[in-house]
Enzyme design. Structure first.
Site, short mmCIF file in Angstrom:
data_model
loop_
_atom_site.label_atom_id
_atom_site.label_comp_id
_atom_site.label_asym_id
_atom_site.label_seq_id
_atom_site.Cartn_x
_atom_site.Cartn_y
_atom_site.Cartn_z
N CYS A 14 0.84 -1.18 0.00
CA CYS A 14 0.00 0.00 0.00
C CYS A 14 0.89 1.25 0.00
CB CYS A 14 -0.94 0.10 1.19
SG CYS A 14 -2.04 -1.29 1.40
N ARG A 51 4.08 -0.65 -4.69
CA ARG A 51 3.84 -1.16 -3.33
C ARG A 51 2.48 -1.83 -3.20
NH1 ARG A 51 7.41 1.67 0.38
NH2 ARG A 51 6.13 0.88 2.06
N TRP A 86 -3.10 -2.63 -1.49
CA TRP A 86 -2.82 -4.06 -1.65
C TRP A 86 -3.68 -4.72 -0.58
CZ3 TRP A 86 -0.45 -8.08 1.21
CH2 TRP A 86 0.03 -9.16 0.46
N GLY A 116 -1.08 -1.05 6.77
CA GLY A 116 -0.90 -1.87 7.97
C GLY A 116 -2.18 -2.63 8.27
N LYS A 176 12.45 -16.05 -9.22
CA LYS A 176 12.24 -15.02 -10.27
C LYS A 176 11.21 -15.52 -11.26
CE LYS A 176 13.41 -11.99 -9.20
NZ LYS A 176 14.01 -12.06 -7.93
N GLU A 219 7.58 -15.75 -9.70
CA GLU A 219 6.91 -14.51 -9.30
C GLU A 219 6.51 -13.64 -10.49
OE1 GLU A 219 9.11 -12.13 -6.40
OE2 GLU A 219 10.97 -12.44 -7.47
N LYS A 250 5.89 -4.80 -3.50
CA LYS A 250 7.34 -4.66 -3.35
C LYS A 250 7.78 -4.71 -1.89
CE LYS A 250 11.47 -3.52 -5.03
NZ LYS A 250 12.11 -4.74 -5.54
C1 G6P Z 1 8.55 -8.93 -1.06
C2 G6P Z 1 8.96 -8.81 -2.52
C3 G6P Z 1 10.23 -9.63 -2.77
C4 G6P Z 1 11.32 -9.22 -1.80
C5 G6P Z 1 10.86 -9.34 -0.34
C6 G6P Z 1 11.86 -8.75 0.64
O1 G6P Z 1 8.08 -10.19 -0.80
O2 G6P Z 1 7.93 -9.23 -3.38
O3 G6P Z 1 10.67 -9.42 -4.10
O4 G6P Z 1 12.45 -10.02 -2.02
O5 G6P Z 1 9.65 -8.62 -0.18
O6 G6P Z 1 11.97 -7.36 0.44
P1 G6P Z 1 13.12 -6.48 1.07
O7 G6P Z 1 12.76 -5.07 0.73
O8 G6P Z 1 13.11 -6.72 2.56
O9 G6P Z 1 14.41 -6.92 0.46
#
Ligand code: G6P
Length: 605
Positions: free
Chosen positions: A2, A27, A73, A100, A486, A489, A600
């Site tokens: 979000c 996000r 989200w 949140g 990869k 996803e 993200k």
């Molecule tokens: C989410 C994303 C992933 C990422 C993970 C950790 O699940 O979809 O692509 O690897 O968060 O994110 P960070 O910002 O902590 O590396």
């Protein structure tokens, strides 16, 4: 997870909010909305869908210099127009956007309903709008109304609130979900991420958990939930607006994959010492004696960060001969971990905001653990929480799937392993070998990127497989895991990673002409063992795509990449897998940068 944007100033808020929401869309992107205050009237507009759908649904006149916006989200309630934020009270006076989860939302909702409040949505957020509206009637300021209303709320939040009866101010609060203030010229901004602010200002202030702020056009002040004023130092962000553009590439993902020669060079910059063959990591805040004192390294992170941590654990064991392992932060935090004084804990996060990783760091600190961070976003929550660390300097990563941050994290681990190794038994000669290997990485990545046409053709020919197996041994196993991650996803092709040695203990039963295997086969001491595994797959008529440093007759297709030192090869072996997943996703017409169901930065539990 979000996105929030808020504006107060002399300009019209709506275009600024829409622009900010576009920057935050990575996000969360299942619905979007905004509210502006004009005179003493609140106007809201919200839609299921993308920010572009919201922009298209905007009326021509939507004036007002105060406003809040949100891209969602979904957690509580399906994506729909009604569940989209902002949420308002019955009199349409208070509007709230929220990131949140409010854990006691059901209980608060029951109480409010018993008092006659009628809810318009299924969200947890709507309780905030009603609670604040009730408190607003009894208090002299919006800041008190928000502060007091939040006292009955249990959960995590980043919120922004406006009150049509008090035009000219927005109140924001943080507890577990990031809120950043942006300081402009006679205007103020707030957002859940600096990405939304960078076009307007580089001067930002991060709120801490439990902090609130009031923003007016001519400034801001911050305070705690007990109304104690707090002092904040503005911080200058060095990321530029251009970093958030696709820069002529079709997708952010391809841009970010292509940037890796420069981003790896930046991670290495000023940190490789060719004289003593050591790494300079000043941000660790540790002298040699303390660096020697650790007997174990424990690495935590989520998703791709966790897989890069597995590469890191391998590097540390090999170069520093310290037992090291990686674990998902999301598991670690829930299992009441044994925290040892002679263990170095390493938290990895691109965003520095992932809630599970942050919560794990906080748990470690409560138990007296020594935690360092490997983080990309400067000044982020995890970066502020840890005792020291290594910044990646990879620049903003916008595409949901991590690529350049993954690679830079693995490089940062190589530096950390060199550092831990050279204060122990890693010889100057081996130190020199690793330093020279590190310096070769940017050029070698450049060479791998030139294989793009070959990898694209291969991805197109494998993309329609119903599923794919990824295998690798020891150094190759985390590479296989990240390759599978990869692919699944962004292309939604089912992909499973296994240690090559484990194949014969079960998953070999899956191998058939319909299930191709991607095999990670570096030229290391395990080459023959890996080729034997390929022979086993071939004997079951499985199609094989091999990623390595030479071709092999056992494989149907081979991607041959430059060789570095064996310890550093995993860093390079992941690059063709990024391109493979990208081209497979494009071939299947997926939304590459915004894959379904994902976000993200996952700032909720
Ligand atoms: C989410 C994303 C992933 C990422 C993970 C950790 O699940 O979809 O692509 O690897 O968060 O994110 P960070 O910002 O902590 O590396």
């Amino acid at each position: 997870m979000c996105g929030i944007v808020a504006y107060v100033g002399p300009k019209d808020a709506a275009p600024i909010l829409l622009e900010g929401l576009q920057r935050l869309e990575y996000r969360g992107y299942d619905s979007a909305g905004l509210a502006v205050v004009n005179g003493k009237t609140l106007k809201t507009r919200k839609v299921k869908g993308r920010v572009a759908d919201l922009a298209a649904a905007m009326p021509a006149r939507f004036k007002g210099g105060l406003g809040i916006g949100h891209t969602r989200w979904a957690t509580h309630g399906v994506p729909s127009d009604l569940n989209a934020h902002p949420h308002v009270d019955a009199d349409e006076r208070i509007a709230v956007v929220h990131n949140g989860i409010i854990e006691n939302a059901a209980e608060l909702r029951r109480k409010l309903e018993a008092d006659g409040v009628v809810f318009a949505s299924e969200t947890d957020t709507e309780v905030l709008a009603h609670l604040i509206a009730r408190t607003a009637d009894e208090t002299s300021s919006l800041e008190d109304a928000v502060r007091l209303a939040l006292k009955s709320v249990v959960g995590t939040y980043g919120i922004a609130v406006v009150d049509a009866q008090r035009p000219g101010e927005v109140v924001v609060a943080r507890n577990g979900s990031p809120i950043v203030l942006g300081i402009g010229e006679k205007e103020m901004f707030a957002a859940s991420d600096v990405a939304a602010l960078i076009r307007y200002t580089r001067q930002v202030v991060h709120l801490e958990d439990g902090e609130l702020a009031v923003l007016k056009a001519d400034g801001f002040h911050t305070f705690t939930s007990d109304a104690m004023e707090t002092a904040k130092e503005p911080f200058t962000v060095d990321w530029e607006a251009g970093h958030y553009d696709t820069g002529g590439y079709e997708h952010y993902l391809l841009k970010e994959i292509s940037e890796q020669p420069e981003t790896v060079a930046r991670t290495l910059s000023g940190r490789v010492d060719d004289r003593f063959h050591i790494a300079h990591l000043g941000g660790l805040n540790m002298d040699a004696r303390e660096t020697r004192s650790f007997r174990r390294v424990k690495i935590i992170g989520c998703g791709s960060a966790y897989y890069s941590g597995q590469i890191g654990a391998q590097l540390i064991e090999e170069l520093a001969r310290i037992p090291a392992d990686a674990e998902p932060a999301s598991e670690f935090r829930y299992r009441s971990p044994v925290v040892e004084p002679d263990t170095l804990y390493v938290a990895i996060s691109q965003s520095g905001e992932t809630y599970d990783t942050l919560a794990a760091v906080q748990e470690l600190k409560r138990k007296g653990g020594r935690v360092i961070g490997i983080v990309n976003a400067v000044g982020s929550a995890i970066a502020r929480e840890v005792d020291g660390g290594v910044y990646l300097h990879a620049g903003p990563e916008v595409s949901v799937a991590s690529t350049k941050a993954f690679t830079s994290t693995a490089v940062a681990f190589a530096l950390l392993a060199l550092h831990l190794g050279r204060v122990r038994d890693l010889s100057p000669a081996d130190g020199r070998r690793i330093c020279e290997g590190l310096r070769r990485l940017p050029d070698q990545i450049e060479q791998i990127l030139k294989l793009d046409e070959q990898i694209k053709a291969l991805a197109q020919s494998y993309a329609n497989a119903p599923g794919m197996m990824f295998v690798g041994r020891v150094r190759g196993y985390p590479v296989a895991r990240e390759g599978a991650q990869k692919l699944k996803e962004i292309s939604y092709v089912h992909a499973e990673a296994y240690p090559a040695s484990e194949l014969k203990h079960g998953p070999l039963a899956l191998i058939s002409p319909e299930l191709p295997t991607v095999a990670i086969v570096p030229d290391d001491e395990l080459l023959d063992k890996n080729l034997t595994t390929l022979g086993e797959i071939r004997a079951r008529s499985g199609r094989i795509l091999m990623i390595g440093h030479r071709s092999a007759e056992q494989a149907d297709d081979c991607i041959v990449i430059p060789k570095n030192e064996v310890e550093l090869d995993p860093i390079l072996l992941t690059i063709p897998l990024q391109l493979f997943a990208y081209h497979a996703a494009v071939a299947l017409a997926r939304d590459v940068d915004k894959p379904r169901n994902l976000a993200k930065s996952v700032t909720v539990e």
